[in-house]
Design a protein around this motif. Sequence first.
Motif, PDB file in Angstrom:
ATOM      1  N   ALA A 197      -9.573  -9.026   7.947  1.00  0.00           N
ATOM      2  CA  ALA A 197      -9.595  -7.684   7.366  1.00  0.00           C
ATOM      3  C   ALA A 197      -8.785  -6.736   8.240  1.00  0.00           C
ATOM      4  O   ALA A 197      -8.618  -6.970   9.437  1.00  0.00           O
ATOM      5  CB  ALA A 197     -11.034  -7.165   7.248  1.00  0.00           C
ATOM      6  N   ALA A 198      -8.288  -5.682   7.600  1.00  0.00           N
ATOM      7  CA  ALA A 198      -7.610  -4.620   8.347  1.00  0.00           C
ATOM      8  C   ALA A 198      -7.716  -3.332   7.547  1.00  0.00           C
ATOM      9  O   ALA A 198      -7.851  -3.361   6.321  1.00  0.00           O
ATOM     10  CB  ALA A 198      -6.142  -4.967   8.575  1.00  0.00           C
ATOM     11  N   THR A 199      -7.661  -2.208   8.249  1.00  0.00           N
ATOM     12  CA  THR A 199      -7.619  -0.898   7.592  1.00  0.00           C
ATOM     13  C   THR A 199      -6.203  -0.345   7.691  1.00  0.00           C
ATOM     14  O   THR A 199      -5.613  -0.347   8.773  1.00  0.00           O
ATOM     15  CB  THR A 199      -8.643   0.058   8.232  1.00  0.00           C
ATOM     16  OG1 THR A 199      -9.949  -0.521   8.118  1.00  0.00           O
ATOM     17  CG2 THR A 199      -8.633   1.414   7.545  1.00  0.00           C
ATOM     18  N   PHE A 200      -5.671   0.081   6.542  1.00  0.00           N
ATOM     19  CA  PHE A 200      -4.299   0.570   6.445  1.00  0.00           C
ATOM     20  C   PHE A 200      -4.305   2.060   6.096  1.00  0.00           C
ATOM     21  O   PHE A 200      -5.209   2.542   5.398  1.00  0.00           O
ATOM     22  CB  PHE A 200      -3.553  -0.169   5.331  1.00  0.00           C
ATOM     23  CG  PHE A 200      -3.441  -1.655   5.541  1.00  0.00           C
ATOM     24  CD1 PHE A 200      -2.437  -2.189   6.338  1.00  0.00           C
ATOM     25  CD2 PHE A 200      -4.348  -2.526   4.944  1.00  0.00           C
ATOM     26  CE1 PHE A 200      -2.326  -3.566   6.527  1.00  0.00           C
ATOM     27  CE2 PHE A 200      -4.253  -3.906   5.123  1.00  0.00           C
ATOM     28  CZ  PHE A 200      -3.240  -4.420   5.923  1.00  0.00           C
ATOM     29  N   ALA A 201      -3.255   2.754   6.541  1.00  0.00           N
ATOM     30  CA  ALA A 201      -3.078   4.163   6.191  1.00  0.00           C
ATOM     31  C   ALA A 201      -2.212   4.258   4.937  1.00  0.00           C
ATOM     32  O   ALA A 201      -1.261   3.499   4.767  1.00  0.00           O
ATOM     33  CB  ALA A 201      -2.389   4.895   7.339  1.00  0.00           C
ATOM     34  N   ALA A 206     -13.826   2.369   9.222  1.00  0.00           N
ATOM     35  CA  ALA A 206     -12.729   1.391   9.314  1.00  0.00           C
ATOM     36  C   ALA A 206     -13.289   0.008   9.635  1.00  0.00           C
ATOM     37  O   ALA A 206     -14.416  -0.120  10.142  1.00  0.00           O
ATOM     38  CB  ALA A 206     -11.723   1.824  10.380  1.00  0.00           C
ATOM     39  N   HIS A 207     -12.487  -1.021   9.357  1.00  0.00           N
ATOM     40  CA  HIS A 207     -12.941  -2.420   9.486  1.00  0.00           C
ATOM     41  C   HIS A 207     -11.745  -3.296   9.837  1.00  0.00           C
ATOM     42  O   HIS A 207     -10.736  -3.281   9.119  1.00  0.00           O
ATOM     43  CB  HIS A 207     -13.528  -2.853   8.127  1.00  0.00           C
ATOM     44  CG  HIS A 207     -14.046  -4.253   8.054  1.00  0.00           C
ATOM     45  ND1 HIS A 207     -14.067  -4.962   6.866  1.00  0.00           N
ATOM     46  CD2 HIS A 207     -14.563  -5.080   8.992  1.00  0.00           C
ATOM     47  CE1 HIS A 207     -14.596  -6.157   7.071  1.00  0.00           C
ATOM     48  NE2 HIS A 207     -14.901  -6.263   8.360  1.00  0.00           N
ATOM     49  N   ASP A 250      -5.323   8.645   2.360  1.00  0.00           N
ATOM     50  CA  ASP A 250      -6.457   7.704   2.345  1.00  0.00           C
ATOM     51  C   ASP A 250      -6.319   6.687   3.477  1.00  0.00           C
ATOM     52  O   ASP A 250      -5.205   6.340   3.877  1.00  0.00           O
ATOM     53  CB  ASP A 250      -6.472   6.879   1.038  1.00  0.00           C
ATOM     54  CG  ASP A 250      -6.998   7.639  -0.176  1.00  0.00           C
ATOM     55  OD1 ASP A 250      -7.633   8.696  -0.005  1.00  0.00           O
ATOM     56  OD2 ASP A 250      -6.762   7.144  -1.303  1.00  0.00           O
ATOM     57  N   ILE A 251      -7.457   6.165   3.914  1.00  0.00           N
ATOM     58  CA  ILE A 251      -7.431   4.924   4.695  1.00  0.00           C
ATOM     59  C   ILE A 251      -8.121   3.840   3.864  1.00  0.00           C
ATOM     60  O   ILE A 251      -9.122   4.096   3.191  1.00  0.00           O
ATOM     61  CB  ILE A 251      -8.043   5.048   6.107  1.00  0.00           C
ATOM     62  CG1 ILE A 251      -9.517   5.452   6.074  1.00  0.00           C
ATOM     63  CG2 ILE A 251      -7.240   6.051   6.938  1.00  0.00           C
ATOM     64  CD1 ILE A 251     -10.203   5.340   7.440  1.00  0.00           C
ATOM     65  N   VAL A 252      -7.536   2.645   3.892  1.00  0.00           N
ATOM     66  CA  VAL A 252      -7.935   1.575   2.967  1.00  0.00           C
ATOM     67  C   VAL A 252      -8.268   0.314   3.751  1.00  0.00           C
ATOM     68  O   VAL A 252      -7.393  -0.292   4.380  1.00  0.00           O
ATOM     69  CB  VAL A 252      -6.786   1.255   1.990  1.00  0.00           C
ATOM     70  CG1 VAL A 252      -7.257   0.260   0.944  1.00  0.00           C
ATOM     71  CG2 VAL A 252      -6.278   2.512   1.326  1.00  0.00           C
ATOM     72  N   ILE A 300       0.837  -1.203   0.000  1.00  0.00           N
ATOM     73  CA  ILE A 300       0.000   0.000   0.000  1.00  0.00           C
ATOM     74  C   ILE A 300       0.868   1.249   0.000  1.00  0.00           C
ATOM     75  O   ILE A 300       1.702   1.431   0.891  1.00  0.00           O
ATOM     76  CB  ILE A 300      -0.987  -0.031   1.191  1.00  0.00           C
ATOM     77  CG1 ILE A 300      -2.138  -0.989   0.840  1.00  0.00           C
ATOM     78  CG2 ILE A 300      -1.494   1.360   1.545  1.00  0.00           C
ATOM     79  CD1 ILE A 300      -3.204  -1.130   1.881  1.00  0.00           C
ATOM     80  N   GLU A 301       0.704   2.069  -1.035  1.00  0.00           N
ATOM     81  CA  GLU A 301       1.412   3.352  -1.119  1.00  0.00           C
ATOM     82  C   GLU A 301       0.683   4.228  -2.140  1.00  0.00           C
ATOM     83  O   GLU A 301      -0.106   3.705  -2.952  1.00  0.00           O
ATOM     84  CB  GLU A 301       2.875   3.149  -1.533  1.00  0.00           C
ATOM     85  CG  GLU A 301       3.043   2.451  -2.870  1.00  0.00           C
ATOM     86  CD  GLU A 301       4.502   2.313  -3.279  1.00  0.00           C
ATOM     87  OE1 GLU A 301       5.393   2.566  -2.448  1.00  0.00           O
ATOM     88  OE2 GLU A 301       4.744   1.959  -4.448  1.00  0.00           O
ATOM     89  N   PRO A 302       0.935   5.533  -2.104  1.00  0.00           N
ATOM     90  CA  PRO A 302       0.261   6.403  -3.062  1.00  0.00           C
ATOM     91  C   PRO A 302       0.556   5.951  -4.488  1.00  0.00           C
ATOM     92  O   PRO A 302       1.694   5.573  -4.796  1.00  0.00           O
ATOM     93  CB  PRO A 302       0.871   7.784  -2.781  1.00  0.00           C
ATOM     94  CG  PRO A 302       1.358   7.718  -1.366  1.00  0.00           C
ATOM     95  CD  PRO A 302       1.792   6.295  -1.158  1.00  0.00           C
ATOM     96  N   GLY A 303      -0.456   5.958  -5.336  1.00  0.00           N
ATOM     97  CA  GLY A 303      -0.272   5.655  -6.755  1.00  0.00           C
ATOM     98  C   GLY A 303      -0.603   4.228  -7.139  1.00  0.00           C
ATOM     99  O   GLY A 303      -0.846   3.952  -8.314  1.00  0.00           O
TER     100      GLY A 303
END
Length: 249
Positions: free
Chosen positions: A108-112, A230-231, A90-92, A31-34
């Motif tokens: 599941a997890a929410t990432f920054a 979030a989840h 974003d949070i994902v 997970i990273e921008p772009g």
Amino acid sequence: MIVLKTGRELAVMREACRISYGALQEIGKAIEPGVTTAELDRLAEAYIRSKGAVPNFKGYEGYPATACISINNEVIHGIPSKKRKLVEGDIVSVDLGALYEGYHGDNAATFAVGTVSDEAKRLMDTTRESLYEGIRAARAGGRIGDISHAIQAYVEAHGYSVVRQYVGHGVGTSLHEAPEVPNFGSPGRGVRLLPGMTIAIEPMVNVGGPAVRVLPDGWTVLTSDGSLSAHFEHTVAITADGPQILTAD
Ligand code: MF3
Ligand code: CO
């Protein structure tokens, strides 16, 4: 019907859950921008298949991908897309699972994405902690409502709200089994928790109100008020020695 698993079944299920957890971490690392959500989905599918398992969401009621990837005000069931790029801040929320030798894992997890707002951080921390509060309450001899209440009380004490339209669930040879595991309720109510039960506990928490709506794609669930959500989810076994998180290394 609630199915109790034997020690042998739990050992296989732990493997399905280990693969599910590994796939979730693979996405987390990427997970990273772009990056697009379709790229993340592809990584998870490749990881799961490399372990001799199958992505268990793909084809489930027609769901088209390995992972559900839901951004910001999206709560759950976001469909990965080549057109959807992650943006700093974003949070994902990523939800996925693996089917291995007949047993399902689900987590599941929410990432920054890079640096996120203080509100987003607090939401993620609160939601993750509410999951652990729920897990601590998942003791043999107790009831489902103990879990539900522990989650709800923790979330509401932090000023957030719990989604009610979607709930956790039993998990085993099917992705969704009895019993339902709501993220709201009263202690001492509901189904009795017994050793050998395996359940997916999965609080979905909104900064604003609890209401959600579904996009015309038929899948993506959003907060009605546009607030962040979030989840976090683990597959957990109830044992005589207390709850065991199966979706782990
Ligand atoms: N991840 C959901 C759950 O935790 C199920 C996803 S349904 C699917 O119960 F169709 F998207 F796979
Ligand atoms: Co689940």
